[in-house]
Scaffold this motif. Structure first.
Motif, mmCIF file in Angstrom:
data_model
loop_
_atom_site.group_PDB
_atom_site.id
_atom_site.type_symbol
_atom_site.label_atom_id
_atom_site.label_comp_id
_atom_site.label_asym_id
_atom_site.label_seq_id
_atom_site.Cartn_x
_atom_site.Cartn_y
_atom_site.Cartn_z
ATOM 1 N N ARG A 184 -19.939 8.654 -0.587
ATOM 2 C CA ARG A 184 -19.647 9.428 0.619
ATOM 3 C C ARG A 184 -18.319 9.008 1.219
ATOM 4 N NH1 ARG A 184 -19.467 8.711 5.888
ATOM 5 N NH2 ARG A 184 -20.225 10.294 7.354
ATOM 6 N N ALA A 185 -18.116 7.717 1.337
ATOM 7 C CA ALA A 185 -16.879 7.221 1.949
ATOM 8 C C ALA A 185 -15.653 7.669 1.156
ATOM 9 C CB ALA A 185 -16.926 5.702 2.047
ATOM 10 N N GLY A 216 -10.975 0.738 -1.004
ATOM 11 C CA GLY A 216 -11.101 0.023 0.270
ATOM 12 C C GLY A 216 -11.987 0.755 1.259
ATOM 13 N N LEU A 217 -12.082 2.056 1.099
ATOM 14 C CA LEU A 217 -12.928 2.837 2.008
ATOM 15 C C LEU A 217 -14.402 2.509 1.825
ATOM 16 C CD1 LEU A 217 -11.228 6.348 1.533
ATOM 17 C CD2 LEU A 217 -10.874 4.733 3.409
ATOM 18 N N GLN A 274 -15.740 -0.448 1.363
ATOM 19 C CA GLN A 274 -16.088 -1.844 1.655
ATOM 20 C C GLN A 274 -17.201 -1.987 2.685
ATOM 21 O OE1 GLN A 274 -12.324 -3.488 2.763
ATOM 22 N NE2 GLN A 274 -11.746 -3.978 0.637
ATOM 23 N N ASP A 275 -17.264 -1.040 3.589
ATOM 24 C CA ASP A 275 -18.257 -1.164 4.656
ATOM 25 C C ASP A 275 -19.573 -0.497 4.317
ATOM 26 O OD1 ASP A 275 -16.462 -2.502 6.513
ATOM 27 O OD2 ASP A 275 -15.394 -0.597 6.497
ATOM 28 N N ALA A 276 -19.687 0.013 3.104
ATOM 29 C CA ALA A 276 -20.934 0.631 2.677
ATOM 30 C C ALA A 276 -21.603 -0.264 1.645
ATOM 31 C CB ALA A 276 -20.661 2.010 2.078
ATOM 32 N N VAL A 335 -15.152 11.519 1.803
ATOM 33 C CA VAL A 335 -14.620 11.778 3.142
ATOM 34 C C VAL A 335 -13.181 11.283 3.241
ATOM 35 C CG1 VAL A 335 -14.832 11.233 5.594
ATOM 36 C CG2 VAL A 335 -16.883 11.712 4.258
ATOM 37 N N GLY A 336 -12.962 10.078 2.777
ATOM 38 C CA GLY A 336 -11.625 9.493 2.890
ATOM 39 C C GLY A 336 -10.581 10.274 2.111
ATOM 40 N N ILE A 382 -9.598 13.667 3.795
ATOM 41 C CA ILE A 382 -8.797 13.660 5.028
ATOM 42 C C ILE A 382 -7.508 12.869 4.835
ATOM 43 C CG2 ILE A 382 -10.789 13.941 6.539
ATOM 44 C CD1 ILE A 382 -10.624 10.975 7.233
ATOM 45 N N SER A 383 -7.251 12.498 3.617
ATOM 46 C CA SER A 383 -6.056 11.684 3.367
ATOM 47 C C SER A 383 -4.802 12.555 3.403
ATOM 48 C CB SER A 383 -6.152 11.012 2.002
ATOM 49 O OG SER A 383 -5.915 11.956 0.986
ATOM 50 N N ASP A 424 -6.603 1.896 -2.090
ATOM 51 C CA ASP A 424 -6.893 2.483 -0.773
ATOM 52 C C ASP A 424 -8.258 3.162 -0.761
ATOM 53 O OD1 ASP A 424 -4.581 1.668 0.398
ATOM 54 O OD2 ASP A 424 -3.512 3.564 0.119
ATOM 55 N N LEU A 425 -8.511 3.934 -1.796
ATOM 56 C CA LEU A 425 -9.788 4.657 -1.828
ATOM 57 C C LEU A 425 -10.954 3.691 -2.027
ATOM 58 C CD1 LEU A 425 -8.866 7.898 -3.826
ATOM 59 C CD2 LEU A 425 -9.174 7.621 -1.367
ATOM 60 N N THR A 448 0.821 -1.211 0.000
ATOM 61 C CA THR A 448 0.000 0.000 0.000
ATOM 62 C C THR A 448 0.851 1.255 0.000
ATOM 63 O OG1 THR A 448 -0.089 -0.050 2.397
ATOM 64 C CG2 THR A 448 -1.905 -1.086 1.223
#
Lengths: 541, 677
Positions: free
Chosen positions: B286-287, B273-274, B276-278, B290-291, B294-295, B270-271, B99
Motif C-alpha cells: 500500500r505504501a 523507504g516508504l 519502513q513504517d509498515a 500511494v507513494g 503522488i510522487s 526512496d520507494l 537521493t
C-alpha cells in the motif's frame, strides 16, 4: 528525518509537521498560534460566504423603485440620466459625507423590495444590507476575482487594461491563511462551488508561500461533499469518534514523498521556474499533510453522501436545480460541522424565463465566456431588446428568490443564542457594474459577522449631486466609493487588522489605480486618503 | 569508443551515488527488471524478471567495471564533455545528493546504446546513426532564438486519468478502475481558456489532494483483496512477514511503470523507504502504491535523464524512455505501452527508423484518433456552443421543417470528426483537399436535410454538396450555427479570423465604447441581419477600425442561416411568437481583408477560395497544432516557429497524417531546453 534547509520553501513547514512522530503526536495541531480573534460575540466562529452573479443587474429592477411611506423617486429631484426611476434616499449615512441610507424594511412589499430582490428575501431584510455605489477603480471587464479584490483578473475572452495589474490574493484567501480567522487548521480552508465554469473567483498565494494562482471550483456536488466529509483527507463523520481518518503513517509517507520533490528540485537540469513549481507542489503537499493530521471536535452528523453529478455545459433546468440544492445542503452542513468557514459560490447557472413571454415555465441559463445570442451572457449584450431584459431580470430574480434566499434560510439556523447567518458575512456580488463598467457594482450582504456590521439598511454611496459623466443601460457614471473600502470592511468584520492584509505599505486592499481612464469622461477623483478605512457607516460602532 | 563511453557514464553515475573524491567505486549489482518484462503481472507472466539486467539502472550489463582513480575521473570529464553542472550534482555538493535523481543513471536503459554518453561528444550515436529527427533550420530559416524552453509541467488532467487507468490495468488491477471513477473525476478539469486544455498547467490543492485520494483508494482496493494483491504483487505480498525481496521486486516493477522508466538506485531506495513504517506485507505494498502515485515523477512530465547536448549547454537530449513518454503522451495522452517501453529499452527509439516504426504503430491506434479529435474540437471551438434555443418560438419557426432536437449539434460535430478523420487516415492528400472538399459524410438525416443531400449510408460513395453553395471544412454547419433564429455576423467573422486564420483580434474595450455598443441590434421587418449589423457600426470610426478587420467576413457567410443551411432569402421571425415578419433577400457580397489584401467576395465559396489562397490556413493549423502538442505558446524566432513553418509545408504538400506525425520527426521533439537557472 532529514534536515530541511531549503530556504526557498516559504511556507513554514515545521508548523505543518508539528505533531508528527513520537510524543509530539498528541499535540493539537498549530495550537501555539495566536488565540482566536475571528470569533463572534457569542464565541461562535465567523464565516465568509460569497455568491457571485454575472453580467451585472438591471439597475431599475435591482434597486427599490418604491414610492410609498413618503419616499419619492430620484426623478423628483434630478433630471436627465439621474432621474433613473429608483427611490430617492435622503437620510444621511454619516455626517459630512454625501452618502444616504434607509431601512430596507421601508421598501418591503408583497413582492419584495425591488423587481429582483423578491418576496422570499423579506424575512431576512433586517439581516441584510443593499449597497449602492461601490466602484472598481481600475479599468475592468468580465473578470474572475474583482469582487474579492483581484481586479486584474479579466476573463480570457475579454482581456482588459486592469490585467496589467499584478495578481493579488482575493480576500477570501487572505482570510483562509490568517491565523486570526482560522486559529486552528481547518478540515478545509475554503470551498469553491460552481456549475459549468470551473475556474473560481478565488486567487491565492497560500499565505504568501508562492505566486498567486487562480483556484478551481468544485462543480460536482460529490466532490464538494468529499472535500468536507468524505475525502480521505477528511474525517470520520460520527460524532464523538476521534479516530483519525487516516493513519499517521500517511503523514509520514507524504513527508517522505515531499523529500522526493525536494531532491528533484536539486537537479541542475531544472530551471528556476521549474523549481518554483516544485516548491509550490511541496507547499501544497504540506497542506495535504496538515489536513491528514486535523482532528477537530465534531458536533454534527454528516449529510448523506450525494450521488456524483458530473459537470457539464448544458442548460438542463432539472440538473441545475438539483445540483444547487445538493450544494446548498453541503454548504449548510459544512458550516454546521465547522468543516470550513469560507465558501464561494459562482452562480454561472440559474433558472429563469425562456424567450416566449407567454410561457411561464422556467428554463436553464448558463453564463460562460460564450456570449452567443440566446445565452445568459448573450442576453446581457442584447440590452436594447425588451425581451432580453425581461429574461435577464427573471434570471436574477430566480437567483434572489430561489437561490440566495434559500442559502440564507439554511444559514439562519440556531448556533448558540444567535444563528450561523448572524455570525457570518454573506456577500452577493457581481463581476461588473452596468454594461461592462465597474461603477456601482451590485452588492448585497447578509449577516452581521457576529455583530461587527449593522444590518437592515439600504446604503447609497453615490454622490448624486456630483457630476454624471454619462449614462448607459440605465446606469450612471457618477462617483461612488472605492470598492476597496468594502474589502477592508469585510476583513475587519472577520477580525483582521490592517497589518494582516495591507501590502507593500499601502493602506487598504486592492488596486486604486484608475489607469488610463480619462478624467474628463470618467469619475476618477476618489478620496483615497480614507481608502484604508471601512465603508463609512457600515460597521457597528 | 563506445565501450569507453559506457564506462565513463557508469563511473559518473556511481560517483553521484557514492560521493566525492577519489573513492574506490565498487557497487553491488542491483537487480532490476527491464520494463519489457514488467508489462504483465508476474503471476500471469513472470518472465525473466529475476534475470539481472543491471544496465537499466545505469549499471554495466556485464558486471562491475572496477574502479576509477581521480585522474581517470578527470579525464572522463574531459572526454565525456560533462557539463560542470552535472559535476556539481555528482559531487554531492548538497545534502540531498544521495537521493537526487541521478541524471544519467536511468537514461540509457542499455549502456551499450547510451544516447547520453555518445551524443555529448559526437552529436551522433555510436553506430553512426543520426540523432532522431531533422535538425531545426534544415527546412526553414528563422530559428535564431533556438529551442523554446520546455517547462516542467503536470500531466494534463486527461493524461493523468488515462495514466492511472492504464497503469492499474498494466499491473492486473483494472477492476479497481471502476471504484476510482469518482476520485478521478474529482481532479479538476483543465480549462480551455486558451483554446487548448493542455495549456492550463496550474496545480492547486485540489490536484494534490485529488492525487492522494486516487492513490489511497487504488492502493486500498488492491491490498484489501487477496486475489488482486496476488495478481499485482505476487503471493509473497500476502504474507504478514513479507520478505525484502518481495517488496523490492514489487517496487521495481510498479515503480518503473509509474515513473515510466527503470528506477535509479535512489528512486528505488526512496520507494523502499516508504515501507519502513509498515510491518505487514500488504501495508508495505500500500505504501509503495500511494507513494509512487503522488510522487513528482508520476504526476509530472519530468525530463532530466538525458545528456546535455554537445552544442548547447542548456539543451538536454531526451533519454530513450523520455522519448517513449513524449510519443505516448503527445499522441495517446497516456503512458507508453509495452512496445514503446521495449523500444526504449533496446534503444531503437533513439534512431530514426525506430521512431518511424513506433509512429506507424502509434497512429494506427484508436487513441491517436481520440487525441487528434481533441485537437480539432479545441481548435475549432466546437465545445463552446451551448446549444440551440429549442424552446424559443423564433428558433422553432426557423427550424420547423428540419426537426431539430438535442441530437442535431452532436451530429454536426460528428460530421467534423468523420470528415477530419477521413482526410487524415483514409485519404492522403494535402490539407487543402479537406479545406475544399464538398463530400458529405454525415449519417444524420437532419443534418443531411440541412445540406440538401441524402444521409450517407456508411458505405459506398459519399453524397456531394453543391459546391456553388458551400466549400470545405470551414463551411460545415458546426462552424456556422447560432443558438437563435438569427445569425450574428460579427461573431462569425471574428471567429473565422481568430480561429481559422490565427489573426489577433483584440476584444472591444467596453470602457471606450458608446452606450449600447455591445448590444445586438434589434430585429427589424425592414432590414436583414446584415443591414442591422452594418448600421450598428456605420459612420463611427471607433467601431469601424476594428470591425473593418472581420465583420465583412461574417457578411459573406450570411448565405447560411442560424443552423448552417444555405439560403438566398432571410426569413425574419419574431423571437417571442415565431411569427414570420418578413422575407428579405440575402446579400453575401462584401470586400474582405484576408492576408493583408482587400478583395471583393461574392459567395461563401469565393471566401473559402480566398482563405486558401491568401489566408495561409495551413500555417494557422500548424501553429495551433504546435501549441496543442507542446502545451505552450509559439514564440517567434524559436524552433517552435520554424517547426510551425515546417508543419505548414507538410500540410500543404503531404497531408494531415504526415503533418501530425511530422512533429515527432523533428529534432526538437527529442530535446528539452532548460530555462534560466
Amino acid at each position: 528525518m532529514k534536515a530541511r534547509k531549503d530556504s526557498s520553501l516559504v511556507m513554514p513547514r515545521r508548523l505543518f509537521l508539528r505533531g508528527l512522530g513520537g510524543a509530539a503526536l498528541a499535540l493539537p495541531f498549530l495550537e501555539s498560534l495566536q488565540p482566536a480573534r475571528a470569533l463572534a460575540q457569542s464565541g461562535a466562529p465567523k464565516r465568509f460566504i460569497v455568491v457571485k452573479s454575472f453580467s451585472t443587474q438591471i439597475v431599475k429592477q435591482w434597486y427599490p423603485a418604491f414610492t410609498g411611506n413618503g419616499y419619492v423617486l430620484k426623478n423628483d429631484r434630478y433630471s436627465g440620466s439621474k432621474a433613473d426611476d429608483t427611490t430617492l434616499l435622503t437620510n444621511p449615512l454619516v455626517s459630512g459625507l454625501p452618502y444616504t441610507q434607509a431601512p430596507l424594511a421601508d421598501f418591503q412589499t408583497d413582492s419584495g423590495i425591488s423587481g429582483i430582490l423578491g418576496e422570499k428575501l423579506n424575512p431576512y431584510l433586517s439581516k441584510m444590507n443593499l449597497i449602492r455605489g461601490l466602484d472598481f477603480l481600475p479599468e475592468m471587464n468580465h473578470n474572475f476575482g474583482g469582487l474579492l479584490g483581484n481586479y486584474g483578473s479579466c476573463t480570457r475572452a475579454t482581456p482588459c487594461t486592469a490585467d496589467e495589474l499584478p495578481d493579488i490574493p482575493t480576500i477570501d484567501q487572505v482570510l483562509a491563511y490568517s491565523s486570526k480567522f482560522y486559529p486552528q487548521t481547518p478540515v478545509q480552508r475554503y470551498l469553491h462551488l460552481s456549475q459549468g465554469v470551473s475556474d473560481s473567483m478565488s486567487f491565492t498565494d497560500r499565505g504568501g508561500s508562492g505566486s498567486v494562482e487562480q483556484l478551481k471550483a468544485r462543480t460536482n456536488p460529490l466532490d464538494a461533499f468529499n472535500d468536507l466529509f468524505g475525502g480521505d483527507a477528511a474525517l470520520p463523520s460520527t460524532p464523538g469518534d476521534d479516530t483519525p481518518a487516516v493513519t499517521n503513517n500517511d503523514q509520514l509517507l507524504v513527508d517522505k514523498v515531499m523529500e522526493q520533490y525536494k531532491a528533484l528540485r536539486q537537479s541542475t537540469r531544472l530551471s528556476k521556474d521549474d523549481r518554483e513549481k516544485l516548491d509550490q507542489h511541496v507547499n501544497l503537499m504540506a497542506e495535504l499533510q496538515a489536513k491528514l493530521s486535523v482532528r477537530p471536535t465534531l458536533s454534527c452528523t454528516a449529510p448523506a453522501t450525494p450521488e456524483s453529478l458530473s459537470n457539464n455545459e448544458s442548460t438542463d433546468s432539472a440538473d441545475i436545480e438539483r445540483k444547487w440544492d445538493i450544494m446548498l445542503d453541503i454548504v449548510q452542513a459544512g458550516l454546521l460541522c465547522d468543516r470550513t468557514r469560507i465558501i464561494t459560490i459562482a452562480v454561472h447557472k440559474a433558472l429563469g424565463p425562456g424567450p416566449d413571454p407567454d410561457d411561464t415555465s422556467l428554463t436553464g441559463h448558463y453564463h460562460s465566456e460564450n456570449a452567443a445570442g440566446g445565452t445568459w451572457h448573450g442576453l446581457a449584450h442584447d440590452f436594447g431588446n425588451e425581451n432580453s431584459r425581461r429574461m435577464l431580470a427573471g434570471i436574477n430574480r430566480w437567483i434572489a428568490n430561489e437561490f440566495f434566499a434559500k442559502l440564507l434560510s439554511k444559514l439562519d439556523v440556531a448556533e448558540g443564542e444567535s444563528t450561523i447567518l448572524d455570525n457570518s458575512l454573506v456577500y452577493w456580488g457581481n463581476e461588473m457594474g452596468f454594461n461592462h463598467i465597474g461603477y456601482s457594482v451590485p452588492c448585497v450582504t447578509a449577516g452581521s459577522a457576529g455583530g461587527a456590521i449593522t444590518t437592515g439598511r439600504y446604503l447609497d454611496y453615490i454622490d448624486w449631486d456630483g457630476k454624471a459623466y454619462f449614462s448607459q443601460e440605465d446606469g450612471n457614471v457618477i462617483r461612488g466609493i472605492p470598492h476597496n473600502q468594502f474589502l477592508v470592511s469585510v476583513m475587519q468584520a472577520m477580525g483582521l487588522s490592517p497589518e494582516d492584509y495591507e501590502r507593500d505599505g499601502k493602506p487598504g486592499y486592492g488596486s486604486t489605480d484608475t489607469q488610463t481612464k480619462d478624467p474628463g469622461l470618467w469619475a476618477t477623483d476618489y478620496e483615497l486618503s480614507s481608502v484604508g478605512d471601512p465603508l463609512p457607516g457600515f460597521m457597528s460602532t | 569508443m563506445k565501450q569507453m563511453k559506457a564506462t565513463t557514464s557508469f563511473d559518473r553515475n556511481r560517483r553521484a551515488r557514492v560521493g566525492n573524491g577519489n573513492e574506490r567505486l565498487t557497487g553491488p549489482m542491483t537487480r532490476v527488471w527491464p520494463l519489457s518484462t514488467l508489462m504483465v503481472p508476474p503471476s500471469t507472466g513472470l518472465r525473466t524478471g529475476l534475470v539481472v539486467l543491471a544496465a537499466l539502472s545505469g549499471w554495466p550489463a556485464l558486471g562491475c567495471e572496477g574502479s576509477v582513480t581521480g585522474s581517470e575521473w578527470s579525464k572522463a570529464l574531459v572526454d565525456g564533455g560533462v557539463d560542470p553542472r552535472d559535476e556539481r550534482e555528482s559531487r554531492g555538493d548538497n545534502q540531498v545528493a544521495s537521493t537526487a535523481p541521478e541524471a544519467d543513471a536511468s537514461a540509457s536503459g542499455n549502456t551499450t546504446t547510451s544516447p547520453d554518453t555518445e551524443s555529448e561528444q559526437t552529436g551522433v550515436f555510436a553506430d553512426g546513426s543520426p540523432i532522431p529527427g531533422d535538425a531545426p533550420g534544415t527546412t526553414v530559416d528563422g530559428c535564431s532564438s533556438g529551442l523554446a524552453v520546455t517547462p516542467l509541467t503536470k500531466l494534463s488532467t486527461v493524461q493523468y486519468r488515462n495514466t492511472v487507468r492504464d497503469l492499474l490495468a498494466r499491473v492486473g488491477a483494472e477492476t479497481v478502475n471502476a471504484s476510482l471513477a469518482v476520485r478521478l473525476a474529482a481532479i479538476p478539469d483543465d480549462s480551455r481558456g486558451d483554446l487548448f486544455r493542455g495549456l492550463d498547467t496550474r496545480v492547486g490543492l485540489e490536484h494534490i489532494e485529488g492525487y492522494y485520494n486516487v492513490a489511497k483508494t487504488a492502493a486500498e482496493a488492491i491490498v484489501s483483496d487477496d486475489d488482486l494483491l496476488n495478481e499485482v504483487a505476487t503471493s509473497c505480498a500476502l504474507e504478514d512477514e513479507v520478505t525484502d525481496d518481495c517488496v523490492t521486486q514489487f517496487v521495481d516493477r510498479f515503480g518503473a511503470l509509474a515513473f515510466r522508466k527503470p528506477l535509479s538506485d535512489a528512486e528505488r531506495a526512496d520507494l523502499l523507504g516508504l515501507t519502513q513504517d509498515a510491518s505487514a506485507g500488504r501495508d508495505k505494498i500500500r505504501a509503495v502504491i500511494v507513494g509512487a502515485l503522488i510522487s513528482p515523477r508520476f504526476v509530472n512530465h519530468v525530463e532530466i535523464d538525458g545528456g546535455w547536448d554537445g552544442n548547447d549547454a542548456t539543451v538536454l537530449r531526451l533519454s530513450a524512455y523520455e522519448v517513449a513518454s513524449r510519443i505516448s503522451y503527445t499522441f495517446w495522452q497516456t503512458m507508453p505501452d509495452e512496445e514503446l517501453f521495449a523500444a526504449a529499452e533496446d534503444g531503437s527509439l533513439l534512431t530514426d527508423s525506430g521512431v518511424r516504426a513506433q509512429l506507424d504503430r502509434v497512429f494506427a491506434d484508436p487513441k491517436a484518433r481520440e487525441t487528434l479529435w481533441s485537437f480539432w474540437q479545441e481548435w475549432l471551438g466546437l465545445e463552446n456552443f451551448t446549444g440551440f434555443e429549442l424552446g424559443r418560438p423564433g428558433f422553432a419557426a426557423l427550424t420547423a421543417d428540419i426537426g431539430v432536437d438535442e441530437n442535431l449539434y452532436p451530429a454536426m460535430t460528428q460530421e467534423i470528426r468523420d470528415l477530419t478523420e477521413h482526410f487524415t487516415f483514409a485519404q492522403t492528400s494535402p490539407f487543402k483537399a479537406l479545406l475544399e472538399t464538398n463530400v458529405s459524410v454525415t449519417k444524420s438525416q437532419s443534418l443531411a436535410k440541412i445540406y440538401g443531400v441524402d444521409a450517407w449510408s456508411g458505405e459506398g460513395e459519399f453524397p456531394t454538396l453543391d459546391s456553388n453553395e458551400r466549400s470545405g471544412l470551414f463551411q460545415r454547419a458546426a462552424l456556422l450555427v447560432s443558438s437563435l433564429e438569427q445569425t450574428n455576423p460579427f461573431h462569425r467573422g471574428a471567429s473565422f479570423k481568430r480561429h481559422l486564420l490565427c489573426e489577433n483580434l483584440p476584444p472591444p474595450d467596453p470602457a471606450a465604447l458608446p452606450p449600447g455598443s455591445l448590444d445586438i441590434p434589434p430585429t427589424s421587418e425592414a432590414l436583414t441581419t446584415r443591414q442591422r449589423f452594418e448600421a450598428k457600426v456605420a459612420n463611427n470610426d471607433l467601431c469601424t477600425t476594428c470591425h473593418g478587420l472581420f465583420s465583412s467576413v461574417g457578411y459573406t457567410l450570411e448565405p447560411f442561416d442560424a443552423i448552417g443551411r444555405y439560403r438566398t432569402v432571410e426569413r425574419v421571425f419574431d423571437e417571442a411568437s415565431g411569427e414570420l415578419l418578413a422575407e428579405l433577400p440575402v446579400d453575401g457580397k462584401a470586400e474582405v481583408l484576408i492576408g493583408g489584401q482587400r478583395q471583393i467576395v461574392n459567395t461563401p465559396s469565393e471566401l473559402n477560395s480566398l482563405m486558401m489562397e491568401q489566408g495561409n490556413v495551413e500555417a494557422c493549423m500548424a501553429q495551433q497544432y504546435v501549441r496543442f502538442v507542446n502545451r505552450r505558446e509559439v514564440t517567434p524566432g524559436t524552433v517552435d516557429a520554424c517547426d510551425t513553418k515546417e508543419l505548414a509545408r507538410v500540410a500543404a504538400e503531404e497531408g494531415l497524417l504526415a503533418t501530425f506525425r511530422r512533429v515527432a520527426e523533428l529534432q526538437s521533439f527529442f530535446q528539452r531546453k532548460v530555462g534560466a537557472q
